[in-house]
Design a protein around this motif. Sequence first.
Motif, PDB file in Angstrom:
ATOM      1  N   ARG A  10      -0.454  58.667  -1.235  1.00  0.00           N
ATOM      2  CA  ARG A  10       0.773  59.455  -1.366  1.00  0.00           C
ATOM      3  C   ARG A  10       0.806  60.621  -0.382  1.00  0.00           C
ATOM      4  O   ARG A  10      -0.228  61.200  -0.058  1.00  0.00           O
ATOM      5  N   ARG A  11       2.001  60.970   0.072  1.00  0.00           N
ATOM      6  CA  ARG A  11       2.250  62.200   0.826  1.00  0.00           C
ATOM      7  C   ARG A  11       3.582  62.743   0.357  1.00  0.00           C
ATOM      8  O   ARG A  11       4.639  62.194   0.698  1.00  0.00           O
ATOM      9  N   GLY A  12       3.534  63.815  -0.434  1.00  0.00           N
ATOM     10  CA  GLY A  12       4.768  64.350  -0.996  1.00  0.00           C
ATOM     11  C   GLY A  12       5.437  63.312  -1.882  1.00  0.00           C
ATOM     12  O   GLY A  12       4.804  62.691  -2.740  1.00  0.00           O
ATOM     13  N   ALA A  13       6.736  63.097  -1.647  1.00  0.00           N
ATOM     14  CA  ALA A  13       7.476  62.109  -2.437  1.00  0.00           C
ATOM     15  C   ALA A  13       7.325  60.698  -1.872  1.00  0.00           C
ATOM     16  O   ALA A  13       7.766  59.733  -2.499  1.00  0.00           O
ATOM     17  N   GLY A  14       6.694  60.581  -0.697  1.00  0.00           N
ATOM     18  CA  GLY A  14       6.541  59.274  -0.062  1.00  0.00           C
ATOM     19  C   GLY A  14       5.082  58.865   0.040  1.00  0.00           C
ATOM     20  O   GLY A  14       4.239  59.279  -0.758  1.00  0.00           O
ATOM     21  N   PHE A  15       4.807  58.046   1.070  1.00  0.00           N
ATOM     22  CA  PHE A  15       3.460  57.525   1.244  1.00  0.00           C
ATOM     23  C   PHE A  15       3.004  57.669   2.695  1.00  0.00           C
ATOM     24  O   PHE A  15       3.746  57.348   3.627  1.00  0.00           O
ATOM     25  N   ALA A  16       1.775  58.163   2.859  1.00  0.00           N
ATOM     26  CA  ALA A  16       1.170  58.232   4.188  1.00  0.00           C
ATOM     27  C   ALA A  16       0.582  56.893   4.588  1.00  0.00           C
ATOM     28  O   ALA A  16       0.534  56.553   5.769  1.00  0.00           O
ATOM     29  N   LEU A  17       0.105  56.132   3.606  1.00  0.00           N
ATOM     30  CA  LEU A  17      -0.386  54.768   3.823  1.00  0.00           C
ATOM     31  C   LEU A  17       0.283  53.857   2.807  1.00  0.00           C
ATOM     32  O   LEU A  17       0.379  54.198   1.619  1.00  0.00           O
ATOM     33  N   ARG A  18       0.702  52.673   3.262  1.00  0.00           N
ATOM     34  CA  ARG A  18       1.437  51.755   2.403  1.00  0.00           C
ATOM     35  C   ARG A  18       0.787  50.368   2.414  1.00  0.00           C
ATOM     36  O   ARG A  18       0.852  49.656   3.403  1.00  0.00           O
TER      37      ARG A  18
END
Length: 241
Positions: A10-18
Amino acid sequence: MLKVDHVWVRRGAGFALRNISLSLFPGKTLAVVGESGAGKSTLIATILDLVKPWKGEITWAGASVQTCSPGLVMQEPRAAFNPVLSLRQSVLEPIVARNEDMPHERIKRLSDSLELSLEIFDRYPGEISIGQAQRVAILRALIAAPPLVLLDEPLSALDAVIQKHTAKLISDLQQEEGFAAMIVTHDLGYAMAYADEIAVIKSGGIEEVSTPQTFAKESKSGYSRLLMEAAMALGALEPSA
């Protein structure tokens, strides 16, 4: 074997790695390429357990990666050393932390392989060149003979001539030591020349994983082809036949 299994970060409300899945075998080199902010360094940090995955797991030979104590070579080598410690003290930190015997013969052999004089270890980080600092950083990463070495932009701080020489030294050492190497790099030419496989990462996800030969001639990803075209425009790659 290093196994990155469906990892999300996770990074904030999104994703740094998916949903990252990768594997790397002993003695092999995996290059992870992509633009700045794509998630390459986050992947390194997650493998080192500095960042915790939201989902998925990372293992070495079925156990925690930390059991293999991976070596790390950072982008800016002089910043990786404590400026008030001699290079000898910095190099020996992994050994001292484990209360192991001083590996004098290994230091000598690695120094010879990396074209470093033993006298350099009595100096401090600010007293050596950037190229020397990177070779000392490589030696420190290898001093405890880790089976896995992570290299985060290991050539980007060096000029073109020293880059080529250092890349060859790393490759020769890998042949001698047999460690698995994951190299995060912007340098597609470096990846094409030295990696067994290339993983292209974009916006935290894997676009493709292929051999350099397949990457050059049969890439199915439009983003990968853009990387190839940019590298050729910069003179980092020759046009494929």
